[in-house]
Design a protein around this motif. Structure first.
Motif, mmCIF file in Angstrom:
data_model
loop_
_atom_site.group_PDB
_atom_site.id
_atom_site.type_symbol
_atom_site.label_atom_id
_atom_site.label_comp_id
_atom_site.label_asym_id
_atom_site.label_seq_id
_atom_site.Cartn_x
_atom_site.Cartn_y
_atom_site.Cartn_z
ATOM 1 N N THR A 89 -27.191 -6.985 -57.604
ATOM 2 C CA THR A 89 -26.937 -7.682 -56.337
ATOM 3 C C THR A 89 -27.571 -9.065 -56.325
ATOM 4 N N GLU A 119 -23.852 -6.752 -46.084
ATOM 5 C CA GLU A 119 -23.901 -5.461 -45.398
ATOM 6 C C GLU A 119 -24.811 -4.526 -46.192
ATOM 7 N N LYS A 146 -26.277 -0.581 -45.762
ATOM 8 C CA LYS A 146 -26.236 0.645 -44.972
ATOM 9 C C LYS A 146 -26.800 1.799 -45.795
ATOM 10 N N ASP A 161 -20.740 10.671 -48.542
ATOM 11 C CA ASP A 161 -20.374 9.247 -48.448
ATOM 12 C C ASP A 161 -20.229 8.787 -47.003
ATOM 13 N N GLU A 215 -22.033 7.339 -43.505
ATOM 14 C CA GLU A 215 -23.226 6.622 -43.096
ATOM 15 C C GLU A 215 -24.106 7.544 -42.252
ATOM 16 N N ARG A 264 -26.835 1.404 -49.886
ATOM 17 C CA ARG A 264 -25.663 0.764 -50.492
ATOM 18 C C ARG A 264 -25.459 -0.601 -49.847
ATOM 19 N N ALA A 265 -24.809 -1.485 -50.587
ATOM 20 C CA ALA A 265 -24.646 -2.858 -50.102
ATOM 21 C C ALA A 265 -23.272 -3.386 -50.465
ATOM 22 N N ARG A 266 -22.813 -4.370 -49.665
ATOM 23 C CA ARG A 266 -21.510 -4.984 -49.898
ATOM 24 C C ARG A 266 -21.580 -6.439 -49.459
ATOM 25 N N THR A 317 -18.032 1.210 -55.420
ATOM 26 C CA THR A 317 -16.981 2.055 -54.865
ATOM 27 C C THR A 317 -15.681 1.272 -54.706
ATOM 28 N N TRP A 347 -18.628 -1.174 -52.057
ATOM 29 C CA TRP A 347 -20.051 -0.889 -51.879
ATOM 30 C C TRP A 347 -20.699 -0.659 -53.237
ATOM 31 N N CYS A 351 -23.616 1.083 -55.162
ATOM 32 C CA CYS A 351 -24.540 2.204 -54.962
ATOM 33 C C CYS A 351 -25.835 1.899 -55.698
#
Length: 577
Positions: free
Chosen positions: A365, A393, A395, A402, A404, A414-416, A436, A440, A442
Motif C-alpha cells: 500500500t 478506504e 475497513k 468478508d 464488514e 483491508r484497504a482500497r 479482491t 480491497w 487484504c
C-alpha cells in the motif's frame, strides 16, 4: 490538476481531493526550478556532503543518460543494493527519468537471496556498494555470477543470470567517494561519463514517454509461501502517498528530515525521499543506523523531523551521550514498521520529538494507510495507529464471511484506494489472493476500529514475525533449515522480546539417530541467510502439538517458548511497553 508543475508549496496547498498526476522525474525537475540552490540532500555524519535541488536533478540526469548508454530502456529493471548513500537516491531518480524500474535490495541479503531476487525480477543492471557490516556484496556477486571476473564491463554473459548485463560499483557502505575498479564492473565515475554525449533534449524525450501510472519501483517482501514477492509500485502510488504522509505531519518546505531508515524499505523511499520531494523539504540521510550518527545529524543538521522503527528510537534514547546533543529543532517524527510501545512513544514525546506520530501500512500500500496526527490527543497518538489518510478506504472485515464488522469488533484490516500496488511481479495467483475483485487489499493484519475511525492493530492472521521492523516469514527459514542433513522437521515461531518486539525461535525435530547442538544449527545459518533471520532460540523436540486433523498448532509452540526459554520477563516488559 494534470501535472506537478501546477502545484504550489508553502501556504498554498493542493485541494484535499486532488492527486499528483506526475512522474518522479517531472516532479524533481519542477522542484529544481522552484528551489534551485536550496539544500535538498545533506549528509552530516559520518561524512559531510550537500546537494542543492539543482545538483539533485543534474546528478539524476547524468545517471539517466548513462543508463541509456548501457542499453537500459523503459520498463527495464535496475537493482540497487546499498546503504543510504547519495548514489542510491540518484539511481532512483535516474532510472525514473527514463522509465526504468528500480528494484530495491535488502542490505542484509546474502548471495542466495540476491540470486533469487535478480532472477525473479529480470534485472539487467545491478548497482552495488562494497559491503555492509561485514557482508561482502562483491563476493556475493562474483559467487552467483563467476563469469563477471572475466567480463568486459557492460557485457556480462552469465549462465545463472542471463538477463543481467551491467554491474556498477557505487562506493562504500558509508563512503560515497570510494571509487574503485573491480573486474567486470564500471566504477561510479566511469559510469557517469558514459552518457555525457547525450543531449538534454534527447533525455527529455525519454522522460516525456513516462506515465504517472507506470511501475517505477519494485520492492521485495516475503509472502505466505516464504519466497519474496516483488511489489510493483507506480509513480502515482508513491508520490501521492508521500504527499499525504507529509501533510499529516504538517511538513513544509522548511522541514529538515533525519532519515536513518533504509531506503530499500517503503519507509525510506516513500516517507523520506519522496515526502521531502513533494514538499520541497531537505532530507538528511544517515547511511545506515548508528545512534551516534543519528544524534549528530539531529544536532548539527538542525533536524526538525526524524523517522525510525521503534528499536531505533529506543537505542537513540538510551545512548550514553544523549544529553550532550542539542535537539531543540526537533519538532516531529514518525514511528512505524513494528508495534510501537506506548511507553516508548511517551518517552520520545517527552525527550525528543513532542509531535511524534505512528504510521501503519505495508509495502503493498505504498506504504501508509493510517496515521496518528500531531493534533491528536496524546493518548490517541500513543495507543492507536490513527485514522486513514485522505482518499483511502480502510475497513475491518470478518475474514471468514468478508462482511464488514461493527466498530469495536476484531477482524482483518483491508484497504482500497490510490496507494494499492499494481500487483506482485510475475505472480498473478498471489496478486489475486491479496487483492479482491472489488479492489480491497487484504493486509493479513487483525485490528479494531472505534466509532471515531481510530484503528488499533491487535495481531496477524498469518504467522509473520516482526523483528525490529523487519518482516520475517517462518516458511522461508523453515525451508532453509530443512536442507540441513540432520533436520527432519522444523517450526519457526516468534518469541517475545522487549528490544525487538519478537525474536525467532526454532523448534527442530532431528532425523532418526542424529544429534546436534544449538551452535551447530546457528553456524549452518551464518553466511547463508540474513542475520536477522537466524533463530536466537533453538529447541530440539520429539513431537509437535497437533490438531485432530494433523495440523501443527503454532500458537501452542509460542506459549511453550515462554517456558522453554524463560521469557516471562520479556513478555511482561513488552506488555508494559
Amino acid at each position: 490538476m494534470t501535472k506537478g508543475k501546477d502545484f504550489l508549496v508553502g501556504d498554498q496547498r493542493k485541494p484535499p481531493n486532488d492527486f499528483f498526476e506526475t512522474t518522479f522525474g517531472d516532479l524533481l525537475d519542477q522542484r529544481a526550478e522552484e528551489y534551485g540552490d536550496k539544500e535538498a540532500i545533506v549528509y552530516v555524519s559520518p561524512f559531510e556532503k550537500s546537494y542543492s535541488y539543482k545538483d539533485y536533478r543534474d546528478m539524476c540526469n547524468k545517471v539517466a543518460k548513462s543508463l541509456r548508454m548501457l542499453g537500459v530502456r523503459k520498463g527495464d529493471h535496475v537493482a540497487m543494493w546499498g546503504t543510504n548513500i547519495p548514489q542510491w537516491i540518484f539511481t532512483l531518480g535516474g532510472a525514473a527519468k527514463i522509465g526504468a524500474v528500480l528494484v530495491t535490495v535488502n542490505t542484509n541479503y546474502k548471495a542466495s537471496e540476491l540470486e533469487y531476487l535478480l532472477q525473479q525480477s529480470d534485472s539487467n543492471t545491478l548497482v552495488l556498494i562494497d559491503e555492509h557490516k561485514g557482508n561482502r556484496y562483491l563476493d556475493s556477486v562474483y559467487q552467483i555470477a563467476p563469469e563477471l571476473k572475466d567480463s568486459e564491463p557492460g557485457k556480462l554473459n552469465s549462465e545463472n543470470l542471463p538477463k543481467l548485463k551491467n554491474v556498477i560499483f557505487a562506493g562504500g557502505e558509508s563512503d560515497p567517494d570510494k571509487d574503485e575498479e573491480h573486474p567486470g564492473m564500471f566504477s561510479w565515475n566511469e559510469f557517469l561519463e558514459l552518457g555525457s554525449e547525450i543531449p538534454d533534449n534527447e533525455l527529455s524525450r525519454y522522460q516525456s514517454a513516462c506515465d504517472p501510472h507506470d511501475v517505477f519501483n519494485i520492492q521485495y517482501t516475503s509472502g505466505t509461501t516464504g519466497f519474496p514477492k516483488g511489489v510493483m509500485l507506480t509513480h502515482y502510488n508513491v508520490i501521492n502517498n508521500a504527499w499525504y504522509v507529509g501533510e499529516a505531519q504538517n511538513y513544509t518546505d522548511a522541514e529538515r528530515l533525519c532519515t536513518p531508515v533504509p531506503f530499500f524499505h517503503c519507509f525510506g523511499l516513500t516517507m523520506s525521499i519522496t515526502a521531502c520531494l513533494t514538499h520541497g523539504a531537505t532530507i538528511l540521510p544517515v547511511p545506515f543506523f548508528d545512534p551516534e550518527w543519528v544524534l549528530k545529524t539531529l544536532d548539527k543538521g538542525k533536524s526538525t523531523a526524524c523517522q525510525g522503527v521503534p528499536t531505533m528510537w529506543r537505542v537513540v534514547l538510551d545512548h550514553p551521550d544523549f544529553e550532550e546533543y542539542d535537539l531543540k529543532h526537533l519538532r516531529t517524527g514518525i514511528m512505524a514498521g513494528s508495534n510501537c510501545p506506548m511507553e516508548l512513544m511517551k518517552q520520545v514525546t517527552e525527550h525528543m520529538a513532542p509531535e511524534v506520530t505512528i504510521s501503519f501500512g505495508q509495502t503493498e500500500t505504498s506504504p501508509v494507510l493510517t496515521k496518528t496526527r500531531p493534533s491528536d490527543p496524546l493518548e490517541r497518538r500513543v495507543s492507536t495507529v490513527g485514522r486513514p489518510l485522505p482518499n483511502i478506504e480502510v475497513k475491518v472485515f470478518d475474514p471468514e464471511t468478508d462482511e464488514e464488522v461493527d466498530p469495536g469488533e476484531t477482524g482483518e484490516i483491508r484497504a482500497r484506494g490510490y496507494p494499492i500496488m499494481k500487483g506482485y511481479y510475475k505472480m498473478e495467483d498471489e496478486t489475486n489472493e491479496t487483492i479482491t475483485e472489488n479492489g480491497w487489499v487484504c493486509t493479513g493484519d487483525l485490528g479494531v476500529m472505534d466509532e471515531e475511525g481510530y484503528l488499533s492493530v491487535t495481531g496477524r492472521l498469518k504467522d509473520m514475525i516482526i523483528r525490529g521492523g523487519e518482516n520475517i516469514y517462518p516458511r522461508e527459514i523453515e525451508e532453509f533449515l530443512y536442507t540441513h542433513p540432520k533436520v527432519s522437521d522444523v517450526q519457526i515461531i516468534g518469541a517475545p522480546s522487549k528490544k525487538y518486539g519478537e525474536e525467532l525461535a526454532a523448534y527442530i525435530k532431528l532425523a532418526e539417530g542424529e544429534e546436534a547442538t544449538e551452535n551447530e544449527i546457528k553456524e549452518f545459518c551464518t553466511g547463508q541467510i540474513a542475520r536477522h533471520k537466524i533463530p536466537k532460540y533453538i529447541k530440539f523436540i520429539d513431537d509437535y502439538p497437533m490438531t485432530a486433523s494433523g495440523k501443527i498448532q503454532k500458537y501452542k509452540l509460542r506459549d511453550k517458548a515462554i517456558e522453554d526459554f524463560n521469557l516471562h520477563d520479556q513478555l511482561e516488559q513488552r506488555k508494559e511497553a
